[in-house]
Design a protein around this motif. Sequence first.
Motif, PDB file in Angstrom:
ATOM      1  N   VAL A 125     -25.364  26.711  24.171  1.00  0.00           N
ATOM      2  CA  VAL A 125     -24.437  25.814  25.254  1.00  0.00           C
ATOM      3  C   VAL A 125     -24.941  26.499  26.342  1.00  0.00           C
ATOM      4  CG1 VAL A 125     -23.359  24.744  23.442  1.00  0.00           C
ATOM      5  CG2 VAL A 125     -22.537  26.707  24.271  1.00  0.00           C
ATOM      6  N   GLU A 127     -23.031  26.447  30.996  1.00  0.00           N
ATOM      7  CA  GLU A 127     -22.278  26.159  31.773  1.00  0.00           C
ATOM      8  C   GLU A 127     -23.038  25.572  33.236  1.00  0.00           C
ATOM      9  OE1 GLU A 127     -18.152  27.465  31.512  1.00  0.00           O
ATOM     10  OE2 GLU A 127     -18.434  27.785  33.623  1.00  0.00           O
ATOM     11  N   LEU A 131     -22.584  19.091  36.960  1.00  0.00           N
ATOM     12  CA  LEU A 131     -22.609  18.466  36.034  1.00  0.00           C
ATOM     13  C   LEU A 131     -22.628  16.717  36.340  1.00  0.00           C
ATOM     14  CD1 LEU A 131     -22.668  18.246  32.901  1.00  0.00           C
ATOM     15  CD2 LEU A 131     -20.191  18.111  32.712  1.00  0.00           C
ATOM     16  N   ALA A 179     -15.533  19.335  30.319  1.00  0.00           N
ATOM     17  CA  ALA A 179     -16.554  19.617  29.345  1.00  0.00           C
ATOM     18  C   ALA A 179     -16.308  20.933  28.766  1.00  0.00           C
ATOM     19  CB  ALA A 179     -18.127  19.571  30.018  1.00  0.00           C
ATOM     20  N   GLY A 246     -19.157  19.950  20.979  1.00  0.00           N
ATOM     21  CA  GLY A 246     -19.028  19.654  22.413  1.00  0.00           C
ATOM     22  C   GLY A 246     -17.896  18.340  22.467  1.00  0.00           C
ATOM     23  N   ARG A 266     -24.413  15.486  27.946  1.00  0.00           N
ATOM     24  CA  ARG A 266     -24.575  16.419  26.824  1.00  0.00           C
ATOM     25  C   ARG A 266     -26.013  17.275  26.966  1.00  0.00           C
ATOM     26  NH1 ARG A 266     -26.013  14.851  20.440  1.00  0.00           N
ATOM     27  NH2 ARG A 266     -26.170  17.096  19.795  1.00  0.00           N
ATOM     28  N   LEU A 269     -25.383  20.134  28.793  1.00  0.00           N
ATOM     29  CA  LEU A 269     -24.600  21.324  28.300  1.00  0.00           C
ATOM     30  C   LEU A 269     -25.112  22.033  26.996  1.00  0.00           C
ATOM     31  CD1 LEU A 269     -21.295  19.093  28.348  1.00  0.00           C
ATOM     32  CD2 LEU A 269     -21.688  20.949  29.877  1.00  0.00           C
ATOM     33  N   GLU A 270     -26.157  21.253  26.219  1.00  0.00           N
ATOM     34  CA  GLU A 270     -26.684  21.970  25.169  1.00  0.00           C
ATOM     35  C   GLU A 270     -28.148  22.028  25.329  1.00  0.00           C
ATOM     36  OE1 GLU A 270     -27.145  20.781  20.298  1.00  0.00           O
ATOM     37  OE2 GLU A 270     -26.150  19.336  21.630  1.00  0.00           O
TER      38      GLU A 270
END
Length: 273
Positions: A125, A127, A131, A179, A246, A266, A269-270
């Motif tokens: 994951v 950051e 976003l 998130a 998440g 998503r 983030l992943e």
Amino acid sequence: MSQDPYAGQPFPGVPNPNVPSHDPAPDQPPTLPFTPAYAQPTPDQAQPAPGYPPPAPGYSGYPQPAYGAPGFPPPAPPKKSRTLLIVLLSVAIALVLCVGGLAVVGLLAKKNDDDKKAAAAKITVVEPVTLGGREKLESAEFTEVTKTMKAGLLKDYPGATQSVGAFYGEPAKKDMVMAIAVAAPIPNPKLELNKNFTNLTLTGITAENVADVDAGPLGGVAKCGDSSISGMDVAICAWTDDGSVGVVFFYNATKSTTQKEFISLRSELEKTS
């Protein structure tokens, strides 16, 4: 013949100030050798007129207006800070993931699937700086919250290797998301996802219209639901797979307008290797 001082008065016993009284003056109290300072009348204290009883203790001689009367406006109620509301809400909701992580402890001893471990090891994951085009919020009230959340996720999810948490957007424009995610082996993704939504009630928050949604190309399972906190709509979307959990919180939004964007966020983030 003396004139009755009470003549013409609507209330018996109250002397008429327009008629002189011939009653003898009352006996004077003995003179003390000293008068305490606190007994001295202040200049603004009204003195009783002859023939009238002294004012009650604490009476200044001037009528006191009622609270809120003209000239004495009541204090304005403090304005509710939307930022503070969002921060407090985030702290409460983020605890859901930490509580959910505790459920994994008992499952790890029962399920030891080498394939799942291998899949989980490939998941990370991150950051991102932005976003969904939203800039990360770096002010102290937000960073302190996310710092606590990230530490809690690493502690409560067995085998966790990474955790992220950040706020993005512009609160003034009501365009903001939070998130949080953790990379850790998840023996039963579906069970973990359901527990996260069930545990919302532990924070006093109720998610409604919770339903399965498309998890996107990264696989696993996902759900979205609606919540309302102090009149503010909050859409909650979460995913779980073999190696991560998440949640994305969309403030001032509903799940019907966020499901498609959730898949896109998503993917930011992943990551899988």
